[in-house]
Design a protein around this motif. Structure first.
Motif, PDB file in Angstrom:
ATOM      1  N   THR A  98       0.871  -1.171   0.000  1.00  0.00           N
ATOM      2  CA  THR A  98       0.000   0.000   0.000  1.00  0.00           C
ATOM      3  C   THR A  98       0.910   1.223   0.000  1.00  0.00           C
ATOM      4  O   THR A  98       2.100   1.123   0.310  1.00  0.00           O
ATOM      5  N   GLU A  99       0.352   2.354  -0.377  1.00  0.00           N
ATOM      6  CA  GLU A  99       1.109   3.613  -0.342  1.00  0.00           C
ATOM      7  C   GLU A  99       0.255   4.679   0.322  1.00  0.00           C
ATOM      8  O   GLU A  99      -0.978   4.629   0.263  1.00  0.00           O
ATOM      9  N   GLU A 100       0.930   5.635   0.912  1.00  0.00           N
ATOM     10  CA  GLU A 100       0.249   6.756   1.545  1.00  0.00           C
ATOM     11  C   GLU A 100       0.891   8.049   1.075  1.00  0.00           C
ATOM     12  O   GLU A 100       2.115   8.135   0.943  1.00  0.00           O
ATOM     13  N   SER A 101       0.059   9.056   0.766  1.00  0.00           N
ATOM     14  CA  SER A 101       0.554  10.369   0.352  1.00  0.00           C
ATOM     15  C   SER A 101      -0.425  11.421   0.850  1.00  0.00           C
ATOM     16  O   SER A 101      -1.406  11.098   1.522  1.00  0.00           O
ATOM     17  N   GLU A 102      -0.168  12.658   0.475  1.00  0.00           N
ATOM     18  CA  GLU A 102      -1.084  13.732   0.872  1.00  0.00           C
ATOM     19  C   GLU A 102      -2.469  13.562   0.249  1.00  0.00           C
ATOM     20  O   GLU A 102      -3.448  14.124   0.725  1.00  0.00           O
ATOM     21  N   GLN A 103      -2.571  12.760  -0.818  1.00  0.00           N
ATOM     22  CA  GLN A 103      -3.875  12.497  -1.442  1.00  0.00           C
ATOM     23  C   GLN A 103      -4.663  11.415  -0.710  1.00  0.00           C
ATOM     24  O   GLN A 103      -5.852  11.263  -0.931  1.00  0.00           O
ATOM     25  N   GLY A 104      -3.998  10.602   0.101  1.00  0.00           N
ATOM     26  CA  GLY A 104      -4.679   9.533   0.821  1.00  0.00           C
ATOM     27  C   GLY A 104      -3.894   8.241   0.768  1.00  0.00           C
ATOM     28  O   GLY A 104      -2.678   8.246   0.603  1.00  0.00           O
ATOM     29  N   ARG A 105      -4.621   7.120   0.867  1.00  0.00           N
ATOM     30  CA  ARG A 105      -3.991   5.798   0.890  1.00  0.00           C
ATOM     31  C   ARG A 105      -4.419   5.009  -0.337  1.00  0.00           C
ATOM     32  O   ARG A 105      -5.553   5.104  -0.782  1.00  0.00           O
ATOM     33  N   PHE A 106      -3.478   4.183  -0.845  1.00  0.00           N
ATOM     34  CA  PHE A 106      -3.702   3.439  -2.078  1.00  0.00           C
ATOM     35  C   PHE A 106      -3.359   1.964  -1.880  1.00  0.00           C
ATOM     36  O   PHE A 106      -2.395   1.628  -1.191  1.00  0.00           O
ATOM     37  N   GLY A 107      -4.121   1.106  -2.531  1.00  0.00           N
ATOM     38  CA  GLY A 107      -3.855  -0.322  -2.589  1.00  0.00           C
ATOM     39  C   GLY A 107      -4.301  -0.814  -3.958  1.00  0.00           C
ATOM     40  O   GLY A 107      -4.976  -0.082  -4.699  1.00  0.00           O
ATOM     41  N   TRP A 108      -3.936  -2.064  -4.300  1.00  0.00           N
ATOM     42  CA  TRP A 108      -4.223  -2.551  -5.648  1.00  0.00           C
ATOM     43  C   TRP A 108      -4.675  -3.996  -5.618  1.00  0.00           C
ATOM     44  O   TRP A 108      -4.221  -4.798  -4.799  1.00  0.00           O
ATOM     45  N   VAL A 109      -5.535  -4.324  -6.570  1.00  0.00           N
ATOM     46  CA  VAL A 109      -5.992  -5.688  -6.797  1.00  0.00           C
ATOM     47  C   VAL A 109      -6.000  -5.897  -8.310  1.00  0.00           C
ATOM     48  O   VAL A 109      -6.163  -4.935  -9.071  1.00  0.00           O
ATOM     49  N   VAL A 110      -5.769  -7.126  -8.738  1.00  0.00           N
ATOM     50  CA  VAL A 110      -5.800  -7.453 -10.165  1.00  0.00           C
ATOM     51  C   VAL A 110      -7.049  -8.289 -10.413  1.00  0.00           C
ATOM     52  O   VAL A 110      -7.282  -9.285  -9.716  1.00  0.00           O
ATOM     53  N   ASP A 111      -7.866  -7.875 -11.393  1.00  0.00           N
ATOM     54  CA  ASP A 111      -9.107  -8.596 -11.662  1.00  0.00           C
ATOM     55  C   ASP A 111      -8.820  -9.886 -12.443  1.00  0.00           C
ATOM     56  O   ASP A 111      -7.680 -10.109 -12.878  1.00  0.00           O
ATOM     57  N   PRO A 112      -9.819 -10.747 -12.628  1.00  0.00           N
ATOM     58  CA  PRO A 112      -9.584 -12.030 -13.299  1.00  0.00           C
ATOM     59  C   PRO A 112      -9.092 -11.921 -14.739  1.00  0.00           C
ATOM     60  O   PRO A 112      -8.565 -12.892 -15.287  1.00  0.00           O
ATOM     61  N   GLU A 113      -9.227 -10.750 -15.369  1.00  0.00           N
ATOM     62  CA  GLU A 113      -8.745 -10.588 -16.746  1.00  0.00           C
ATOM     63  C   GLU A 113      -7.391  -9.900 -16.809  1.00  0.00           C
ATOM     64  O   GLU A 113      -6.922  -9.525 -17.880  1.00  0.00           O
ATOM     65  N   GLY A 114      -6.742  -9.724 -15.662  1.00  0.00           N
ATOM     66  CA  GLY A 114      -5.398  -9.155 -15.628  1.00  0.00           C
ATOM     67  C   GLY A 114      -5.336  -7.647 -15.535  1.00  0.00           C
ATOM     68  O   GLY A 114      -4.263  -7.071 -15.669  1.00  0.00           O
ATOM     69  N   ASN A 115      -6.458  -6.980 -15.297  1.00  0.00           N
ATOM     70  CA  ASN A 115      -6.466  -5.521 -15.164  1.00  0.00           C
ATOM     71  C   ASN A 115      -6.119  -5.119 -13.737  1.00  0.00           C
ATOM     72  O   ASN A 115      -6.774  -5.559 -12.786  1.00  0.00           O
ATOM     73  N   LYS A 116      -5.097  -4.282 -13.589  1.00  0.00           N
ATOM     74  CA  LYS A 116      -4.750  -3.749 -12.278  1.00  0.00           C
ATOM     75  C   LYS A 116      -5.771  -2.672 -11.929  1.00  0.00           C
ATOM     76  O   LYS A 116      -6.083  -1.802 -12.749  1.00  0.00           O
ATOM     77  N   ILE A 117      -6.291  -2.728 -10.719  1.00  0.00           N
ATOM     78  CA  ILE A 117      -7.285  -1.775 -10.230  1.00  0.00           C
ATOM     79  C   ILE A 117      -6.684  -1.072  -9.026  1.00  0.00           C
ATOM     80  O   ILE A 117      -6.163  -1.720  -8.113  1.00  0.00           O
ATOM     81  N   GLU A 118      -6.762   0.253  -9.022  1.00  0.00           N
ATOM     82  CA  GLU A 118      -6.256   1.015  -7.887  1.00  0.00           C
ATOM     83  C   GLU A 118      -7.422   1.344  -6.960  1.00  0.00           C
ATOM     84  O   GLU A 118      -8.474   1.803  -7.405  1.00  0.00           O
ATOM     85  N   LEU A 119      -7.219   1.117  -5.668  1.00  0.00           N
ATOM     86  CA  LEU A 119      -8.218   1.428  -4.648  1.00  0.00           C
ATOM     87  C   LEU A 119      -7.675   2.606  -3.833  1.00  0.00           C
ATOM     88  O   LEU A 119      -6.532   2.563  -3.359  1.00  0.00           O
ATOM     89  N   TRP A 120      -8.495   3.629  -3.689  1.00  0.00           N
ATOM     90  CA  TRP A 120      -8.036   4.884  -3.086  1.00  0.00           C
ATOM     91  C   TRP A 120      -8.951   5.292  -1.947  1.00  0.00           C
ATOM     92  O   TRP A 120     -10.143   5.506  -2.153  1.00  0.00           O
ATOM     93  N   GLN A 121      -8.379   5.401  -0.758  1.00  0.00           N
ATOM     94  CA  GLN A 121      -9.091   5.987   0.374  1.00  0.00           C
ATOM     95  C   GLN A 121      -8.605   7.428   0.463  1.00  0.00           C
ATOM     96  O   GLN A 121      -7.492   7.697   0.904  1.00  0.00           O
ATOM     97  N   PRO A 122      -9.428   8.372  -0.033  1.00  0.00           N
ATOM     98  CA  PRO A 122      -8.971   9.767  -0.096  1.00  0.00           C
ATOM     99  C   PRO A 122      -8.653  10.350   1.277  1.00  0.00           C
ATOM    100  O   PRO A 122      -9.254   9.972   2.286  1.00  0.00           O
ATOM    101  N   ALA A 123      -7.719  11.280   1.276  1.00  0.00           N
ATOM    102  CA  ALA A 123      -7.435  12.060   2.483  1.00  0.00           C
ATOM    103  C   ALA A 123      -8.672  12.912   2.776  1.00  0.00           C
ATOM    104  O   ALA A 123      -9.447  13.222   1.853  1.00  0.00           O
TER     105      ALA A 123
END
Length: 126
Positions: A98-123
């Protein structure tokens, strides 16, 4: 548990991100910033304030790896840690960082077709 609360951003690869940004600014009226993307602010009476990001990336970016698509969608989430834990328990391909910045926190999951999806919990306030 509330999972996705909206679209936080749309990111895509471009041969010429700056030129494409200029085209979108000139022809579609996007206010492309110095960092190359545009922010769509939303919210009003009775609605939570927020932003959605539009951003072209260089064609050779590695930001969307391990996804193989030329785009990545960023989804706003209410509780990143709880959602990542739920996705892991459901057998999803959650990236181990996961990553954290002034914009908030980020994590990632890859869907069954190989697409990376970014999940963002905004600040707060974003």
């Amino acid at each position: 548990m509330k999972r996705v609360t909206g679209i936080g951003g749309i990111f895509f690869k471009a041969k010429d991100p700056a030129g494409l940004g200029a085209w979108y600014g000139r022809h579609l009226g996007l206010d492309v910033t110095g960092w190359g993307g545009a922010l769509f602010r939303w919210g009003g009476a009775g609605s939570e304030a927020g932003i959605t990001v539009w951003s072209p990336f260089a064609q050779d970016t590695r930001y969307m790896e391990p996804g193989t698509a030329s785009f990545m969608i960023n989804y706003r989430v209410a509780d990143l840690d709880a959602l990542l834990a739920a996705l892991r328990s459901e057998g999803c391909n959650v990236l181990d960082r996961t990553e954290e910045s002034e914009q908030g926190r980020f994590g990632w999951v890859v869907d069954p077709e190989g697409n990376k999806i970014e999940l963002w919990q905004p600040a707060p306030g974003m």
